[in-house]
Scaffold this motif. Structure first.
Motif, PDB file in Angstrom:
ATOM      1  N   ARG A   1     -51.631 -36.536 -26.065  1.00 52.67           N
ATOM      2  CA  ARG A   1     -51.107 -35.414 -26.928  1.00 52.67           C
ATOM      3  C   ARG A   1     -52.067 -34.770 -27.697  1.00 52.67           C
ATOM      4  O   ARG A   1     -52.142 -33.577 -28.122  1.00 52.67           O
ATOM      5  CB  ARG A   1     -49.845 -35.775 -27.298  1.00 52.67           C
TER       6      ARG A   1
ATOM      7  N   ARG B   1     -54.073 -24.247 -25.085  1.00 49.97           N
ATOM      8  CA  ARG B   1     -52.961 -24.609 -24.387  1.00 49.97           C
ATOM      9  C   ARG B   1     -52.467 -23.899 -23.203  1.00 49.97           C
ATOM     10  O   ARG B   1     -51.490 -24.285 -22.237  1.00 49.97           O
ATOM     11  CB  ARG B   1     -51.765 -24.424 -25.605  1.00 49.97           C
TER      12      ARG B   1
ATOM     13  N   ASN C   1     -54.014 -31.478 -25.993  1.00 52.28           N
ATOM     14  CA  ASN C   1     -53.449 -30.076 -26.234  1.00 52.28           C
ATOM     15  C   ASN C   1     -52.996 -29.740 -27.605  1.00 52.28           C
ATOM     16  O   ASN C   1     -52.302 -28.999 -27.758  1.00 52.28           O
ATOM     17  CB  ASN C   1     -52.312 -29.873 -25.274  1.00 52.28           C
TER      18      ASN C   1
ATOM     19  N   MET D   1     -48.080 -29.311 -19.658  1.00 52.42           N
ATOM     20  CA  MET D   1     -47.880 -30.601 -19.943  1.00 52.42           C
ATOM     21  C   MET D   1     -46.367 -31.074 -19.362  1.00 52.42           C
ATOM     22  O   MET D   1     -45.565 -30.373 -19.469  1.00 52.42           O
ATOM     23  CB  MET D   1     -47.961 -30.756 -21.468  1.00 52.42           C
TER      24      MET D   1
ATOM     25  N   ASP E   1     -54.487 -22.155 -28.836  1.00 50.74           N
ATOM     26  CA  ASP E   1     -53.468 -21.330 -28.168  1.00 50.74           C
ATOM     27  C   ASP E   1     -54.185 -21.262 -26.558  1.00 50.74           C
ATOM     28  O   ASP E   1     -53.566 -21.555 -25.509  1.00 50.74           O
ATOM     29  CB  ASP E   1     -53.066 -20.088 -28.646  1.00 50.74           C
TER      30      ASP E   1
ATOM     31  N   GLY F   1     -48.045 -22.625 -24.816  1.00 55.29           N
ATOM     32  CA  GLY F   1     -48.987 -21.883 -25.544  1.00 55.29           C
ATOM     33  C   GLY F   1     -48.143 -20.485 -26.266  1.00 55.29           C
ATOM     34  O   GLY F   1     -48.881 -19.490 -26.593  1.00 55.29           O
TER      35      GLY F   1
ATOM     36  N   LEU G   1     -51.140 -31.442 -29.534  1.00 52.58           N
ATOM     37  CA  LEU G   1     -49.685 -31.623 -30.164  1.00 52.58           C
ATOM     38  C   LEU G   1     -49.998 -32.521 -31.224  1.00 52.58           C
ATOM     39  O   LEU G   1     -48.883 -32.507 -31.995  1.00 52.58           O
ATOM     40  CB  LEU G   1     -48.865 -32.117 -29.111  1.00 52.58           C
ATOM     41  N   GLU G   2     -51.072 -33.497 -31.220  1.00 54.17           N
ATOM     42  CA  GLU G   2     -51.531 -34.239 -32.160  1.00 54.17           C
ATOM     43  C   GLU G   2     -52.865 -33.889 -32.786  1.00 54.17           C
ATOM     44  O   GLU G   2     -53.514 -33.544 -32.034  1.00 54.17           O
ATOM     45  CB  GLU G   2     -51.295 -35.720 -31.946  1.00 54.17           C
TER      46      GLU G   2
ATOM     47  N   ASP H   1     -44.678 -25.205 -27.739  1.00 54.71           N
ATOM     48  CA  ASP H   1     -46.447 -25.401 -28.206  1.00 54.71           C
ATOM     49  C   ASP H   1     -47.090 -25.665 -26.881  1.00 54.71           C
ATOM     50  O   ASP H   1     -48.162 -24.854 -26.694  1.00 54.71           O
ATOM     51  CB  ASP H   1     -46.639 -26.662 -29.321  1.00 54.71           C
ATOM     52  N   ALA H   2     -46.499 -26.637 -26.074  1.00 56.39           N
ATOM     53  CA  ALA H   2     -47.436 -26.874 -24.891  1.00 56.39           C
ATOM     54  C   ALA H   2     -47.627 -25.781 -23.866  1.00 56.39           C
ATOM     55  O   ALA H   2     -48.478 -25.767 -23.112  1.00 56.39           O
ATOM     56  CB  ALA H   2     -46.954 -28.076 -24.302  1.00 56.39           C
TER      57      ALA H   2
END
Lengths: 269, 361
Positions: A72, A103, A75, A108, A100, B264, A77-78, B261-262
């Motif tokens: 995580r 991502r 990308n 994911m 961004d 984008g 997320l953490e 989020d993942a």
């Protein structure tokens, strides 16, 4: 005979013209001395990892070992607090634009699918291509149908996620991530929330994807899958990378006592 | 050999069986049924007699009310006042047009197969207030000016409630999002706004709006009393709305944020496309609850001298020409409120059903 095969694979591996792990230039993901804390708790300790284009990596380890947290971080997320993570030549920092961009290129798949329940399967798949990649709707829908066919559920396109089985939902989630045409796919225990009879349909899709040359990092306990597709298996425990080896070596001749203990526990039953 | 398919057991019950099973299944149930039946006849019977059977419907003078029941002539004779207030008779068509447009926008929403009903609803939310802004007060396009002090009755109630509802929802959404913001200044402003407005009674807000606000405004800048009341009601209401919506935002699983989020999606796309549609859907009952309570709270404008429907009725029942018509007046007001609130409630249930995509996370 089996041992000879292993020897051969290992030999070809080392002779392979693909640059070795030490050559950073070909790495699509580079993690260098990465550390992460939750408050005072040191979850990830000095992680180093290079992933080449098209490489397939399986991460395993006992629960709480930090493997999910690790992918995580890739990308963002953490957040990590120390060290470097460079994905596709972009370093992950607080800069939201960089995040961004990364991502967009990193798909994911989550343990609990996380499909958007208020949108149909097709809308789930088209959303990001339309709003982030700015594709025309027609084109996005055509791509989405293509990927839904690849995960073998084109006929469910107009249904809502709540009407599908777990296995189907996870396949939609894979298709949704692929619709962004990512360079890297991250899988966070994609089969852990599934009923046993649905695990295979998801793994089949993932094996097919691995065959297509996608760069994949997969946190999973499916050791069969690891043996079939992984180029490297990474074993994590206590927030550290304990061992890292090609699957044959990893399963037949683990070096670390902690790895051996873990493998005994999960392979025994 | 496969077993033959079993048909499900029949569960259709004739009305007589139902009555026997549910109302007369034992001596005590029979007794209870009879007692309750007797109480219903004794208790509700007179109400119906008063409302309908003994009531006077025909005539035009107070003296025509000779029956022992309700005197509905009072309502029918003064209906014009109850609906339009002091709005000039020859200009009431403007208000009628607004009533018509309001009905045209929202009645189709109850008819499942009405073609293009979405567009009617959209007009109700966007075009209708604009048309009303020009049509009701006049002053443009050669329309005669009707000052807001002449507005009253049902028309005023609907204006207050409609604008309060329409404006408080978006403001409430912004406040709710702001309260969950990671930026301390924005969060602080929203928290203070919500906590201040929500902790003050509406009556206080209205008094402040009508008495205090003019003292703070520079000379020459003066809103009409109605405008001030509207602003007060809207801000007060949006604080409530914000908390209802925040409840919805908090109920969205973290996985939804992470998935967005993942993929984008940035903050606004994530909020607008993923989070808000689900959060708002989840809190429809709460939002409607707030709407309905606002609708009824508009009657409080009475205390700052605006004559909504309750105000007009109340000022008329003291009319010496009509004797003892207070109950009729209040029943009429209650009925009007019930019709609108029940309509809102039914529509929201309809909406909930339609938006249910059968997903439970």
């Amino acid at each position: 005979m089996g041992i000879t095969m292993t020897e051969q694979t290992r030999t070809t591996d080392s002779l392979n013209p693909v640059p070795s792990q030490k050559d950073d230039s070909a790495a699509i993901i580079r993690v260098e001395g990465m550390n992460k804390w939750y408050g005072d708790f040191h979850v990830l300790r000095n992680l180093n990892l290079n992933v080449r284009h098209g490489e397939r990596i399986v991460i395993c380890g006992p629960s709480g070992s930090g493997k999910s947290t690790f992918i995580r971080c890739i990308n963002r997320l953490e957040e990590h607090q120390q060290g470097k993570i460079i994905v596709d030549n972009i370093e992950l920092t607080d800069d939201i634009r960089h995040i961004d961009t990364v991502r967009r290129e990193v798909g994911m798949v989550f343990q609990h699918f996380n499909l958007f329940p208020h949108l149909t399967v097709l809308e789930n798949c088209c959303l990001s291509p339309i709003w982030v990649r700015k594709l025309p709707r027609k084109e996005a829908e055509a791509t989405a149908m293509e990927y839904l066919e690849r995960v073998r559920i084109p006929e469910q396109a107009s249904k809502f996620p709540g009407q599908l089985s777990g296995g189907q939902q996870q396949r939609v989630a894979i298709a949704r991530a692929l619709c962004m045409k990512p360079k890297i796919m991250l899988f966070d225990e994609p089969t852990s929330a599934l009923d046993p009879e649905m695990i295979k349909e998801v793994l089949d899709v993932m094996i097919e994807l691995a065959g297509s040359g996608m760069t994949m990092i997969c946190v999973t306990h499916e050791m069969g899958f690891a043996k079939t597709v992984a180029d490297r298996v990474i074993f994590m425990d206590g927030g550290e990378i304990v061992e890292e080896a090609p699957p044959h070596e990893f399963f037949t001749n683990p070096q670390e006592p902690r790895t051996r203990k873990f493998l005994e526990q999960i392979l025994q039953h | 050999m496969a077993e033959p398919m079993l048909k499900p057991p029949k569960i259709a019950i004739s009305p007589i069986t139902w009555v026997r099973q549910n109302l007369f299944s034992g001596w005590y149930n029979t007794l209870l049924t009879l007692v309750v039946g007797y109480l219903l006849v004794v208790g509700v019977g007179p109400v119906f007699s008063w409302l309908f059977f003994d009531a006077t419907f025909l005539g035009s003078e107070p003296s025509d009310c000779t029956g022992t029941g309700a005197c509905w002539l009072f309502i029918s004779e003064r209906l014009n006042f109850f609906i339009y207030g002091f709005y000039p008779d020859d200009l009431q068509w403007r208000v009628d047009v607004m009533f018509g447009l309001l009905a045209l926008s929202f009645v189709p929403q109850f008819i499942e197969r009405f073609p293009g009903r979405k567009w009617f609803g959209l007009f109700g939310l966007t075009g209708l207030p604009v048309v009303g802004y020009f049509l009701v007060p006049g002053g443009n396009f050669g329309l005669e000016v009707v000052e807001s002090s002449k507005w009253g009755g049902l028309m005023l109630t609907l204006i207050l409630a409609y604008i309060g509802i329409l404006a408080s929802l978006p403001i409430g959404i912004v406040l709710a999002l702001g309260r969950r913001s990671e930026m301390p200044i924005i969060r602080g402003i929203c928290v203070v706004f919500i906590e201040v407005w929500r902790a003050v009674p509406l009556i206080t807000v209205l008094f402040m709006a009508s008495v205090m606000l003019p003292l703070f405004l520079p000379d020459g800048m003066n809103f009409e009393k109605l405008m001030r009341a509207l602003i007060g009601i809207t801000l007060w209401q949006s604080a409530y709305m914000a908390e209802v919506i925040r409840g919805g935002l908090q109920a969205i699983p973290r996985g939804q944020y992470e998935a967005a989020d993942a993929l984008g999606l940035g903050y606004w796309k994530k909020t607008g496309l993923i989070i808000l549609p689900q959060a708002l859907k989840m809190v429809i009952p709460g939002i409607v609850n707030t709407f309905i309570s606002l609708f009824k709270d508009t009657t409080l404008v009475l205390i700052i001298g605006l004559f909504d429907i309750l105000g007009t009725v109340q000022s008329t029942i003291t009319d010496p020409a009509w004797q003892n018509v207070a109950i009729e007046g209040y029943v009429f007001v209650a009925f009007c409120f019930w019709v609108f609130c029940f309509g809102i409630s039914r529509y929201s249930q309809n909406l909930e059903r339609k938006l249910d995509t059968g997903h439970r996370t």
